[in-house]
Every structure is written in C-alpha cells, then in structure tokens.
Design an enzyme around this catalytic site. Structure first.
Site, short mmCIF file in Angstrom:
data_model
loop_
_atom_site.label_atom_id
_atom_site.label_comp_id
_atom_site.label_asym_id
_atom_site.label_seq_id
_atom_site.Cartn_x
_atom_site.Cartn_y
_atom_site.Cartn_z
N GLU A 99 59.99 13.07 -10.02
CA GLU A 99 59.56 11.67 -9.81
C GLU A 99 60.67 10.67 -10.10
O GLU A 99 60.70 9.59 -9.24
CB GLU A 99 58.16 11.21 -10.99
CG GLU A 99 57.96 9.82 -10.96
CD GLU A 99 56.93 9.42 -9.53
OE1 GLU A 99 56.51 10.56 -9.04
OE2 GLU A 99 56.90 8.38 -9.51
N ASP A 100 61.22 10.70 -11.06
CA ASP A 100 62.23 9.68 -11.35
C ASP A 100 63.78 9.73 -11.25
O ASP A 100 64.47 8.95 -11.37
CB ASP A 100 62.22 9.21 -12.92
CG ASP A 100 60.55 8.92 -13.38
OD1 ASP A 100 59.89 8.52 -12.53
OD2 ASP A 100 60.40 9.01 -14.78
N HIS A 113 60.45 11.10 -24.65
CA HIS A 113 59.18 11.44 -24.02
C HIS A 113 58.90 12.82 -23.56
O HIS A 113 57.86 13.20 -24.19
CB HIS A 113 58.92 10.24 -22.90
CG HIS A 113 57.80 10.56 -21.99
ND1 HIS A 113 56.21 10.55 -22.62
CD2 HIS A 113 57.31 10.94 -20.78
CE1 HIS A 113 55.41 10.79 -21.61
NE2 HIS A 113 56.12 11.03 -20.48
MN MN Z 1 55.41 11.19 -18.37
#
Ligand code: MN
Length: 737
Positions: A92-93, A63
């Site tokens: 974020e992840d 992605h």
């Molecule tokens: Mn994204």
C-alpha cells in the site's frame, strides 16, 4: 539493510527490541523455514517503511511489528500470519509490489497481503461504509486470516488513536463499533471485542468512561475481598476432585457496565454483578463435561443457584464456538455472582476464538462444524447480495452476527437459525420451494402465523400448497438473508414482468403519436422525473402515470419536442455549494464547521440528541435539510458515521455569550410531599432557567417528569442536573439522549 540514516541509533535499538519481543510471542512451532521468512519479512518491512513515520512521530515500522505481535500473542496465529502482518502495509505505502512479495514469500502470503491491502484505510475512502464492509466479508470468505490480521491492525490503530484529529477518531471509532466489534464477537474473539468497545467508548463518551474506570479502581480492594470470601468455602471440595484448577475473578468491561447503567437505569453503586468468577479446570477432553458439572455441583452446594440463569454451552456450544457453563448464585451478603466453569481448552477458545479452534482442529470435528456452517452462511449471503449495500449490511448484521435459536424438524433433526428468525425463515432454511409454497406452520402441533418467532426447542412443521406464491409483505415476516434474497428475487421477477408490460404500453402509445421508441424513451423517462427507463415502465404498468400528456407534445421527424422541465434529482450538494447560502443564524457564530464559521452554512441542531454548547459534536450533511449538528454520543451517531462517513464534517463550538439551547431532562423520584412542585420551583427560581414544556406522571407515590429547559451551555446544564439530584425525594436526573 537497517542502516538507514532516517532512524536514530536509539530508534534502531527500539525497533530491534520490538522485533525480538515479537519473535518471543509466537507460541506455535517455528520451523527453520519460518524463521528465514520472518527475518526476510522484517528486513523488507524495515527497508520499505524506512522513510515513514506514524502520526505520533515514531518510526512507522513499529506498527507492523506490533500488529504481528498482536496476531501471535493475543489472537494466537502462527508464523505465516506474522509474516503477512509484517508486510501488511508494504504494498500500500511503498514501492514494493505484490509481485515482489509473491516472488519472495510465495503465493499464499501474497494472497493474504493482497486482501489486507484492499482493506486499507477503509474509513478514508469516499464510499459508504457498507461497501467496505462487503469487501471485508469477501476476504473473510476466502481466508479468515486476512480478517484476523486486519483486526490486529485495527486494534493497534485504536490503541494509538490519540495522535489523530478528533473527527477522524470518531469516524474510526464508529466503524470499529459497527463492523469490527461484532465481527470479533462472531469469530469468538471476546477479548478483542471488549477492548474495541472500551476504546470506542473512551472516544465517544470520555466522561462516562473515566467515571466508571475510576470507580472500578476505587472499589477494587473491596471487590477482591468479596471474591476471596466467595471462593474460600469452595476450595476444599475442588481440591478433592483431584485435577489442577484455577479461579479468577475479573471485573466486567467498562463498556458493558455502562450498558447496564443505561439499560437498567441504575447507578454504578447498584450494579451487583460487576465481576464474574471463573473456575478453569485442566482436564483431558474426554473428562471435560463431567468435571465441569462436578464443579457446578460443588459451587451450588455452597451458594444457592438461580435456576433460570443456568446456561449450558458445554453440551451445545454457541455458534461462534464458545463453550462454557454459566450459572448465577447468591453469594455472601445476598449478592448475585455469575460463575463460569470451563476447561483450559474452552478457555483458550473463549479468549482467542477462531485461531484457537484451528489448534484443536481434528480434536472434535462436531464442534469445529459450527464455524464452517457459519462461513457457509457468510458465503451464501455474499452470493445473493441485495442491490442496496445498506440493506445488505443490515441483513448481514441481523443474521450472521446474532445469537441463535435451536429448533427441530418433525423428524427430530436440529436446525440452527439466528435469534429472531420466524417460522417462514425456517421453511426457507429447509428448502427454497418449501418457503415459496408455505401457507401455514404448525409449531409444537399448534397452528401459528408465518411470522411466528421461533423459540428454543420448538418443533416446526411446514404446511404447503402448490398455489401459494410469495408476496411483497412476506419480507416483513422474515429476518434471514436466505429467505429475504429468495423473496426479493421472486419480487424482482414479478417486477420484470410488469416492466415488460409497461414497456409494451409505452411502445404502443409512442407509435400512436408517430414517435420513434428508441429515440424518445430516455427523454420520456426524464420528462416524468425518472433517471432510467425501468422505473418508468413500472410506473406505467401500475397506471401511476398519465401518458395522455404525450399527445399534447409536438413530434418532428419521429422525435418528441419536450418543453423544459427541471429534473428531480436527489443528491447531496458538496459543502462548498452550501457555503454562503441562506443564512439561518445571524449574529455571533456558535460553531465552526470544518474550521469555517458555521453561519456560512445552512445548519441546525439535531432534534434527536439536542446538543448543547460544550457537548462533543459533529456535523452531518443531510440530503435535503442542510447540515445537522449531533452529539457524538447521539444514539444515531454510530449508524450515521458507519454508513455515511463521507458526509461527516468536524464541528467545534466557539465561545459565544447569547447562545441558548433546549434540552430535555427526565427526573424521577418519590412523590411524597409535592416533590414535583418543588422541582419545577427550583428550576425557575433557584436555577433561573426557562422551562419550555413539562409533563409529569405519578403512580403510587412515584413520579417521573420530563421537563424541557433552556440552557446556555453544558456547564449550566450539569450544574442544574447536580442541583436537582441533590433535592429531597429526587432519585435520578438524566439528560435525554
Ligand atoms: Mn496498518
């Protein structure tokens, strides 16, 4: 670092291939330092996402790599943006922090990644979309790249939305159509805008999408033949200009064709301008304008032009930077054909928008200014936001997303305002005081009302008076954010004064009954049904309240003893409370709401779109009227989902025998020999449907009827539509949205 056990050998190859493709797609210069950063960002991202997979099952890292490729190839951004794109989901992840990013890649990259992190998964946050929109714009004003990368992120998510559950798809699609598509348009990213619109239509209106797509495919050969026939007589003369040129003939987007079908009410077959012919010349900047007009002259020598359709955005570019010369001519067989003439530079700007502008920065500073002017406008709106987020968003949409009008001051200076702006907007745009004191306007030497809508080329003079001051209804005469926020701030000041007066009145009354002000003020507000003091003060000032009530209450040691009164609050009960409440529908459930049988909820079918069993639908929790079921193609749906995404629940039909739905059909045709009668006859007799209401209008042999019929499901409805369409004298049958 890539040697993680979680990726198979094949997947590792896939990832490396994707990365090499990304590197090839960067068209701007890559310095050795950029190369190192790209490699480092790639390796960090691979490591950080090594344990994640996308909904589709593929390794997550694909992605960010693809987002980077879109940034480089489709938006034309440089290596720094690609580095940021690779890192956009890392903070974020995963366990990596912004500090890590800043240490490795510097502050600039960290700032952009931070902006992107704040914009993460907006649609999942349980807050109104308007708030999210504001966030996007705030980052936009700081560094446009944040928003451009975010667009690439959204585009890739939209392209791969298939793996998501349907109701999530709808939410994402509605946010995309409400925020990202207009933003892409405003930033001049036409290709992105079009793709956003098409991808959304595919989700909200799959049948119409498929139908148009297949018709475009079927007519492709014929269209190409026609375009060749159109171009052939031009080439000889174009060659003589002596500059390289290319001609393309591309069909318009599916969503724009669908819009035409809807707004003009004509079938696909009758839309004549399904494509535009584009002539792109490769000339140096200095000769652009002259050569474009030369091409125009050649085209219109061969094909007759329609003068009203001539648009010259070469001399005056659009506010989003778009430059092109458009005209419509009558082609072979009498068909209208739109022709666009532009240079390679203009074409790149039209295709890639903002990013391409940077490339040409310094080439012509006058043309660059359109963007800085716009960004100044964005900042201005952000600095003076109205309290209500929904109001803010609509202000923003009507101002900074719309097209513009050009008007002139009495001295001949040109001013650019959004389309739909009024004379009063003009006054505020020149100077705030000029707006406040505006009593009248002269447009082209003629007196006009303050709400006069400006037209291109108007010359506007503002007449002022020292005694003038804005009033509440001025808000109806303006559309620009600046004028609105200035008027509102005057209104707020007035309110504050009135509030003060109300407060003094209350203090006096409380003193009279020997009650202490501070101890009782909040309780008094509650007693009269307000959730805070200020609205209470205002109601008192405006004499909307009967304070003599207070005298009847007991006061003990300065404190009023209130009798209990139910507070009047306006809140949305969560579905769990609604659950198993009043049953409106008994019998067989027709719907599942959030996978629960719908008769556990108080729900009804929305009257704006009248869903019928078989339609794609969603459930919307209203403030006071239970749950409403809307069609996903309902004209209100986009708005609801974009503003109140958190109130949307998924809804599915379940099979049921005795369901019945009222739906409305608009039937048009030629009223020759009693067609209207035979239509109604067919509905009751041949189709066996019950009619609820009917209205017929006829004029000069033409009739239009609106008929409400009761059907069991969409199959029955579609059959009826098809049957009626086939009748002699009937030209169209449409279901009302
Ligand atoms: Mn994204």
């Amino acid at each position: 670092m890539e040697a993680t056990l979680l990726h198979t050998e094949d997947e590792r190859k896939l990832i490396q291939r994707a990365y090499r493709k990304l590197l090839r797609s960067i068209k701007t210069e890559i310095k050795p330092e950029d190369k190192r950063n790209l490699r480092a960002a790639y390796e960090l991202a691979v490591q950080a996402h090594s344990k994640q997979r996308r909904k589709s099952g593929e390794p997550y890292i694909l992605h960010p790599i693809e987002v980077g490729r879109i940034c480089a190839e489709e938006i034309g951004l440089g290596p720094t943006s690609v580095v940021c794109a690779l890192l956009h989901d890392v903070v974020e992840d995963t366990e990596f922090t912004l500090k890590d990013i800043s240490n490795l890649f510097g502050d600039k990259v960290a700032m952009i990644v931070d902006g992107l992190t704040k914009l993460q998964d907006l649609y999942d946050v349980r807050s109104p979309q308007a708030e999210n929109f504001k966030k996007i714009l705030t980052t936009l004003a700081k560094d446009v790249r944040v928003v451009l990368i975010k667009m690439a992120d959204r585009l890739h998510n939209m392209r791969t939305l298939g793996a998501m559950p349907k109701h999530k798809q709808l939410k994402i699609a509605s946010e995309t159509i409400y925020i990202y598509a207009p933003l892409a348009h405003r930033l001049g990213l036409y290709n992105l805008k079009t793709e956003f619109q098409d991808l959304c239509m595919k989700i909200t209106n799959p049948d119409a999408y498929k139908e148009i797509a297949s018709k475009l495919q079927e007519t492709k050969l014929e269209r190409n033949r026609y375009i060749n026939e159109f171009i052939k007589p031009l080439t000889g003369e174009l060659d003589e200009i002596g500059v390289p040129y290319r001609i393309t003939g591309r069909p318009k987007s599916i969503s724009s064709i669908w819009n035409k079908i809807k707004t003009k009410g004509v079938p696909f077959e009758e839309i004549y301008d399904l494509f535009a012919v584009r002539i792109i010349v490769d000339v140096p900047l200095k000769r652009e304008k002259r050569v474009c007009w030369e091409v125009y002259s050649i085209v219109t020598d061969v094909h007759t032009p329609i003068p009203e359709r001539l648009k010259d955005w070469v001399t005056t570019p659009k506010a989003n930077g778009y430059e092109s010369l458009h005209t419509t001519v009558v082609g072979p067989g009498g068909r209208y054909v739109e022709v666009q003439v532009r240079s390679e530079r203009m074409d790149e700007i039209a295709e890639r928008g903002f990013a391409a502008h940077w490339k040409y920065k310094g080439v012509d500073s006058r043309k660059m200014d359109v963007f800085s002017t716009w960004l100044d406008g964005v900042r201005e709106v952000l600095e003076n936001p109205s309290n209500d987020a929904v109001e803010f968003i609509s202000d923003f949409k009507s101002n900074l997303f719309s097209e513009e009008v050009y008007v002139y001051t009495p001295k001949g200076d040109m001013k650019m305002l959004p389309k739909g702006a009024t004379a009063l907007d003009f006054a505020f745009s020149i100077h705030t005081m000029l707006g406040y004191r505006c009593t009248a306007v002269k447009v082209n030497n003629k007196l006009e009302p303050l709400g006069y809508q400006l037209q291109n080329g108007d010359q506007v003079a503002v007449i002022t008076s020292k005694n003038q001051k804005p009033s509440e209804n001025w808000l109806n005469y303006v559309v620009t954010g600046k004028a609105k926020s200035k008027i509102r701030s005057v209104m707020r000041e007035e309110q504050r004064k009135r509030g003060e007066f109300g407060k003094e009145t209350l203090m006096r009354k409380l003193k009279n009954i020997k009650a202490d002000f501070e101890t009782n003020a909040d309780e008094v507000a509650k007693y009269y049904g307000f959730d805070a003091r200020p609205p209470l003060y205002i109601a008192i000032a405006e004499e909307n309240l009967d304070l003599s009530d207070l005298k009847k209450l007991k006061v003990e040691a300065g404190k009023i003893i209130f009798k209990k009164k139910a507070p009047q609050v306006d809140h949305i009960p969560p579905p769990s409370i609604l659950s198993k409440s009043k049953k409106k529908y008994t019998g067989t459930p027709r719907l599942l709401i959030n996978d629960e049988e719908a008769n556990h909820f108080e729900y009804s079918l929305a009257s704006c779109c009248n869903p019928v069993m078989g339609d794609a639908v969603f459930a919307y929790i209203t403030v006071s009227d239970g749950i409403k079921i809307h069609r996903t193609s309902c004209p209100n749906a986009t708005n609801l989902m974009a503003h109140y995404g958190y109130r949307i629940m998924k809804a599915d039909w379940t099979s049921s025998e005795n369901a019945s739905f009222v739906t409305e059909l608009v039937i048009k045709g030629v009223d020759g020999k009693g067609v209207a009668q035979s239509v109604t006859g067919a509905i009751t007799n041949q189709l066996g449907l019950e009619m609820r209401s009917i209205s017929m209008d006829g004029d000069q042999g033409y009739f239009e009827g609106r008929i409400s019929v009761v059907v069991q499901n969409t199959d029955q409805l579609n059959y009826a539509i098809k049957y009626l369409k086939g009748m002699v004298g009937v030209s169209s049958v449409e279901r009302v949205d």
